[in-house]
Design an enzyme around this catalytic site. Structure first.
Site, short mmCIF file in Angstrom:
data_model
loop_
_atom_site.label_atom_id
_atom_site.label_comp_id
_atom_site.label_asym_id
_atom_site.label_seq_id
_atom_site.Cartn_x
_atom_site.Cartn_y
_atom_site.Cartn_z
N ASP A 79 -6.96 -2.22 -7.22
CA ASP A 79 -7.43 -2.95 -6.05
C ASP A 79 -7.74 -4.39 -6.46
O ASP A 79 -8.12 -4.64 -7.60
CB ASP A 79 -8.69 -2.30 -5.46
CG ASP A 79 -8.93 -2.81 -4.04
OD1 ASP A 79 -8.35 -2.24 -3.11
OD2 ASP A 79 -9.68 -3.80 -3.88
N ARG A 123 0.82 -1.22 0.00
CA ARG A 123 0.00 0.00 0.00
C ARG A 123 0.85 1.27 0.00
O ARG A 123 0.47 2.27 0.61
CB ARG A 123 -0.95 0.03 1.20
CG ARG A 123 -1.99 -1.08 1.20
CD ARG A 123 -3.26 -0.64 0.52
NE ARG A 123 -4.20 -1.74 0.43
CZ ARG A 123 -5.35 -1.83 1.10
NH1 ARG A 123 -5.70 -0.86 1.90
NH2 ARG A 123 -6.14 -2.84 0.95
N ARG A 136 -7.13 12.43 -4.46
CA ARG A 136 -8.40 11.89 -3.98
C ARG A 136 -9.44 12.97 -3.68
O ARG A 136 -10.63 12.69 -3.68
CB ARG A 136 -8.15 11.00 -2.76
CG ARG A 136 -7.61 9.64 -3.12
CD ARG A 136 -8.72 8.70 -3.61
NE ARG A 136 -9.45 8.16 -2.48
CZ ARG A 136 -10.66 8.53 -2.10
NH1 ARG A 136 -11.31 9.45 -2.76
NH2 ARG A 136 -11.24 7.97 -1.07
N ARG A 170 -3.29 6.65 1.34
CA ARG A 170 -3.78 7.80 2.10
C ARG A 170 -2.78 8.47 3.01
O ARG A 170 -3.02 9.58 3.47
CB ARG A 170 -5.01 7.37 2.92
CG ARG A 170 -6.23 7.16 2.05
CD ARG A 170 -7.26 6.30 2.75
NE ARG A 170 -6.71 5.00 2.99
CZ ARG A 170 -7.42 3.96 3.44
NH1 ARG A 170 -8.69 4.11 3.74
NH2 ARG A 170 -6.85 2.79 3.63
N TYR A 173 -15.07 -11.94 -0.45
CA TYR A 173 -15.73 -10.64 -0.65
C TYR A 173 -17.02 -10.81 -1.46
O TYR A 173 -18.02 -10.15 -1.20
CB TYR A 173 -14.79 -9.66 -1.35
CG TYR A 173 -13.79 -9.05 -0.40
CD1 TYR A 173 -14.16 -8.02 0.47
CD2 TYR A 173 -12.48 -9.50 -0.35
CE1 TYR A 173 -13.24 -7.47 1.36
CE2 TYR A 173 -11.56 -8.97 0.53
CZ TYR A 173 -11.95 -7.95 1.38
OH TYR A 173 -11.05 -7.42 2.27
#
Ligand code: CP3
Length: 342
Positions: A72, A23, A36, A27, A149
């Site tokens: 992703d 990652r 973003r 963020r 998922y």
């Protein structure tokens, strides 16, 4: 070119231990948050120019030895026919949940060139822009984690719907795993043809299963994916988030690198899987919140343990946390390069 990462994957000699961060685009970087503010997460994933831009942010800032495509693991589920949203605070939300045979039968195995072309375009843009500065890693989820998922319809604490599908309709579960295996092989093959120089395959949730059940009902599909991808000539890295009790099974995986989560000391993982594998990992993401001297000591400890493995690629034991100071991440990369020198 800085090919330390690819050399380490192949067990060739390196000047120092290569490092990248799971990652690493995300963020905790202000320049990512700036992008973003203007675009939602899925738009960034689906716009090759934006995906390429954020992929390069940590390469420029941190000095890592590899870039990983910004995307992703859930992107292909949409192409399979399951609606996908990412909600602020809640994370991914996927349709109604694929919970019976008819829902499994309705899933498509997509042609990645036609329905995931934006990912392949991002890879092509990145290879041009990286100009061999560092190698580019492609990735995909593995069938079990993707199934979790799809069946749960999002993130789950107890995986109740997945466990009941596995128990009550073995055939439907096997058929779901089959479709996901085919889709994953095609998707990774297309990424490699577009220019991905290594791939990481994520099975984040495999650790929720008992080893015997994992071995019988998940491992064969992972092996099919790994064998098919390895046949394309690029190194394959396997990641699961809670690997300790699965290591006796994982040691038979046809992959080059095993990514170890932060719960298992790297030398113990090496003893469990033997010298065949290069190990990747495994600093706890929280270590980046410690004072610099402690962070460096923790990195040094992992490097020492990594010397007991068949080879070592430094990484965190799971994704970097959004509250991390980018300066700490840059300091970690510099420390690994300094302390890992041969
Ligand atoms: O490593 C990288 O820099 C490449 C990009 C990447 C992302 N997700 C970007 C992302 C990769 C390789 C992933 C993998 C992924 N995604 C996994 C496997 C690895 C792991 O963490 O166990 C899983 C399980 C997912 C599913 C996923 N994506 C969840 C559960 C969430 C929400 C939780 C969270 O961390 O926000 C995401 C969103 C996501 N994927 C973000 C990023 C940067 C945050 C999106 C945002 O900008 O708001």
């Amino acid at each position: 070119m800085n090919d330390r990462f690819l050399r380490a994957c192949r067990k060739q000699p390196v000047d120092t231990v290569p490092v990248w961060i799971m990652r690493q685009a995300g963020r905790y970087l202000p320049e990512y948050m700036e992008v973003r503010r203007q675009h939602d997460f899925l738009t960034v994933c689906k716009t090759p120019e934006l995906a390429a831009q954020v992929t390069l942010q940590p390469v420029d800032r941190l000095g890592v030895d590899a870039a990983i495509l910004f995307s992703d693991i859930l992107i292909p589920v949409e192409a399979m026919g399951v609606p996908l949203q990412f909600l602020e605070k809640k994370g991914p939300v996927l349709g109604q949940g694929v919970r019976d045979r008819s829902a499994v039968e309705a899933l498509r195995v997509p042609d990645p060139v036609r329905s995931l072309g934006f990912v392949l375009d991002a890879i092509r843009v990145l290879r041009k822009r990286l100009a061999d500065k560092v190698p580019l890693i492609g990735f995909s989820g593995l069938p079990f984690t993707l199934a979790s998922y799809m069946v749960e319809g999002g993130k789950s604490k107890d995986f109740a719907a997945l466990r009941s599908l596995m128990k009550d309709d073995r055939k439907a579960f096997a058929s779901l795993m089959d479709k996901l295996t085919e889709a994953t092989i095609a998707y990774l093959g297309a990424q490699i043809s577009a220019g991905a120089q290594a791939v990481q395959i994520f099975d984040t949730w495999a650790g929720i299963l008992e080893p015997a059940e994992y071995q019988a009902r998940v491992f064969p599909y992972t092996c099919r994916v790994a064998e098919a991808v390895r046949g394309k000539g690029v190194p394959v890295i396997h990641f699961t988030e809670s690997c300790a009790k699965l290591l006796p099974v994982l040691k038979d995986l046809p992959v080059d690198v095993l990514s170890i989560d932060w719960r298992v000391p790297l030398d113990q993982a090496a003893a469990a899987v033997g010298p065949k594998f290069v190990l990747q990992g495994n600093l706890a993401p929280e270590a980046l919140f410690r004072p610099r001297a402690e962070l460096e000591a923790a990195a040094g400890d992992i490097l020492a343990r990594g010397r007991k493995a068949g080879g070592h690629i430094f990484n965190l034991g799971h994704g970097i946390l959004p509250k991390t100071d980018p300066e700490a991440a840059a300091a970690l990369v510099a420390a690994v390069h300094r302390l890992g020198r041969k």
